[in-house]
Design a protein around this motif. Structure first.
Motif, mmCIF file in Angstrom:
data_model
loop_
_atom_site.group_PDB
_atom_site.id
_atom_site.type_symbol
_atom_site.label_atom_id
_atom_site.label_comp_id
_atom_site.label_asym_id
_atom_site.label_seq_id
_atom_site.Cartn_x
_atom_site.Cartn_y
_atom_site.Cartn_z
ATOM 1 N N TYR A 157 0.836 -1.191 0.000
ATOM 2 C CA TYR A 157 0.000 0.000 0.000
ATOM 3 C C TYR A 157 0.879 1.253 0.000
ATOM 4 O O TYR A 157 1.824 1.347 0.788
ATOM 5 N N ALA A 158 0.549 2.208 -0.847
ATOM 6 C CA ALA A 158 1.249 3.490 -0.798
ATOM 7 C C ALA A 158 0.982 4.146 0.550
ATOM 8 O O ALA A 158 -0.153 4.135 1.044
ATOM 9 N N ASN A 159 2.016 4.695 1.163
ATOM 10 C CA ASN A 159 1.824 5.409 2.421
ATOM 11 C C ASN A 159 0.858 6.566 2.193
ATOM 12 O O ASN A 159 0.988 7.297 1.204
ATOM 13 N N PHE A 160 -0.091 6.743 3.103
ATOM 14 C CA PHE A 160 -1.111 7.768 2.888
ATOM 15 C C PHE A 160 -0.591 9.152 3.261
ATOM 16 O O PHE A 160 -0.214 9.402 4.403
ATOM 17 N N SER A 161 -0.570 10.039 2.279
ATOM 18 C CA SER A 161 -0.171 11.427 2.488
ATOM 19 C C SER A 161 -0.978 12.308 1.535
ATOM 20 O O SER A 161 -0.885 12.140 0.312
ATOM 21 N N PRO A 162 -1.800 13.221 2.044
ATOM 22 C CA PRO A 162 -2.602 14.088 1.173
ATOM 23 C C PRO A 162 -1.766 14.855 0.158
ATOM 24 O O PRO A 162 -2.246 15.172 -0.939
ATOM 25 N N GLY A 163 -0.499 15.139 0.491
ATOM 26 C CA GLY A 163 0.353 15.880 -0.422
ATOM 27 C C GLY A 163 0.717 15.128 -1.684
ATOM 28 O O GLY A 163 1.309 15.709 -2.599
ATOM 29 N N ASP A 164 0.370 13.858 -1.761
ATOM 30 C CA ASP A 164 0.705 13.042 -2.932
ATOM 31 C C ASP A 164 -0.389 13.060 -4.003
ATOM 32 O O ASP A 164 -0.281 12.338 -5.003
ATOM 33 N N TYR A 165 -1.420 13.882 -3.808
ATOM 34 C CA TYR A 165 -2.582 13.837 -4.696
ATOM 35 C C TYR A 165 -2.920 15.198 -5.294
ATOM 36 O O TYR A 165 -2.687 16.245 -4.683
ATOM 37 N N LEU A 166 -3.496 15.132 -6.480
ATOM 38 C CA LEU A 166 -4.080 16.289 -7.150
ATOM 39 C C LEU A 166 -5.567 16.037 -7.325
ATOM 40 O O LEU A 166 -5.997 14.897 -7.503
ATOM 41 N N VAL A 167 -6.356 17.113 -7.299
ATOM 42 C CA VAL A 167 -7.805 17.000 -7.448
ATOM 43 C C VAL A 167 -8.255 17.798 -8.660
ATOM 44 O O VAL A 167 -7.829 18.943 -8.855
ATOM 45 N N GLY A 168 -9.114 17.197 -9.479
ATOM 46 C CA GLY A 168 -9.785 17.896 -10.568
ATOM 47 C C GLY A 168 -11.268 17.936 -10.232
ATOM 48 O O GLY A 168 -12.001 17.031 -10.627
ATOM 49 N N PRO A 169 -11.724 18.944 -9.485
ATOM 50 C CA PRO A 169 -13.109 18.953 -8.987
ATOM 51 C C PRO A 169 -14.166 18.841 -10.081
ATOM 52 O O PRO A 169 -15.169 18.151 -9.929
ATOM 53 N N GLU A 170 -13.920 19.516 -11.189
ATOM 54 C CA GLU A 170 -14.918 19.587 -12.262
ATOM 55 C C GLU A 170 -15.272 18.212 -12.808
ATOM 56 O O GLU A 170 -16.437 17.899 -13.034
#
Length: 270
Positions: A157-170
């Motif tokens: 499992y990848a270690n969970f870190s919010p900084g590792d993600y990008l969000v495309g809300p639309e």
């Protein structure tokens, strides 16, 4: 302003920094990309590990898509969940520092926002929370699927870190684009709990029965976890189908310490 060109990539603005590398927005002549540059030659080992990880993910997403096509199943589009490693190399003009170039599928980097930034600046409603939680659980379920495809049942499992993600809300995109390491485990409890706690702290829940039921499940995930992320994903969408049905809900948010809700909705003309 473009200030540097490395091989065929234009290097633009600095958009992030970690202890061992810097992150730039770039362009490959056709589309925007993300360019990660190690700070020293020795720091390149971390980016080499990341390159290996993303290569594994890319190969397996392609394998799953081919299998689903052969079976006549809908494409689960796991490729939408992960950045794609376009190139990884040692650059002689940069003191042999390693450079990783990543791209996204079906969405432009200009449409994406760092998850940590979005979390720090906003609060979201329950149904926006649902789809982000669902994306997280789908990503972690993919690691379980990857492990099940081999001889070793232990999941990395990848270690969970919010900084590792990008969000495309639309377009309801959550994209894993930075690898901060992985841990082998036989159960998913730790990851389900961490993800659920993160979502709990971000989500505003009203007093409606539906939103309260969702929050109860979120709280249960946060305190008890689940044996697998696939189990948690299935349980989540079973409840969502019961409460609201499976349908598009525009990203609904409000700035921190305000009460006015706003939405970001998909542009159907694109």
């Amino acid at each position: 302003m473009i200030s540097l060109k490395v091989r065929n990539y234009e290097v633009g603005d600095l958009i992030g920094e970690a202890s061992k590398f810097r992150i730039y927005l770039g362009h490959d002549g056709e589309k925007n990309v993300v360019i990660k540059v190690a700070k020293t030659f020795e720091d390149g080992d971390l980016l080499a590990e990341e390159a290996s990880w993303f290569n594994v993910l890319r190969a397996f997403t392609a394998q799953v898509a081919a299998m689903q096509e052969e079976l006549g199943q809908d494409n689960a589009h796991y490729d939408w969940l992960f950045a794609n490693l376009k190139s990884s190399f040692l650059e002689s003009t940069q003191q042999d520092r390693r450079i990783n170039v990543l791209e996204t599928v079906d969405v432009d980097f200009n449409k994406l926002i760092p998850l940590s930034k979005l979390r720090n600046q906003t609060e979201i409603d329950a149904r926006s929370s649902v789809w982000i939680l669902g994306r997280f659980l789908k990503i972690y379920s993919f690691y379980e699927l990857l492990a099940a495809s081999g001889d070793n049942p232990i999941v990395r499992y990848a270690n969970f870190s919010p900084g590792d993600y990008l969000v495309g809300p639309e377009r309801h995109r959550l994209i894993y684009y930075n690898h901060a390491g992985a841990t082998a485990d036989v159960v998913a409890n730790t990851y389900v709990m961490a993800i659920a706690k993160f979502m709990q702290e971000w989500t505003v829940v009203e007093n409606s029965p539906a939103e309260q039921k969702y929050y109860q499940l979120l709280s249960d995930f946060a305190t008890k976890g689940r044996v697998t992320c696939k189990d948690a994903h299935t349980e989540l969408y079973s409840l969502v189908n019961e409460l609201w049905g499976i349908q598009y809900h525009p990203f609904t948010y409000r700035a921190q310490d305000t009460s006015r809700w706003k939405t970001i909705e998909e542009n159907k003309e694109e």
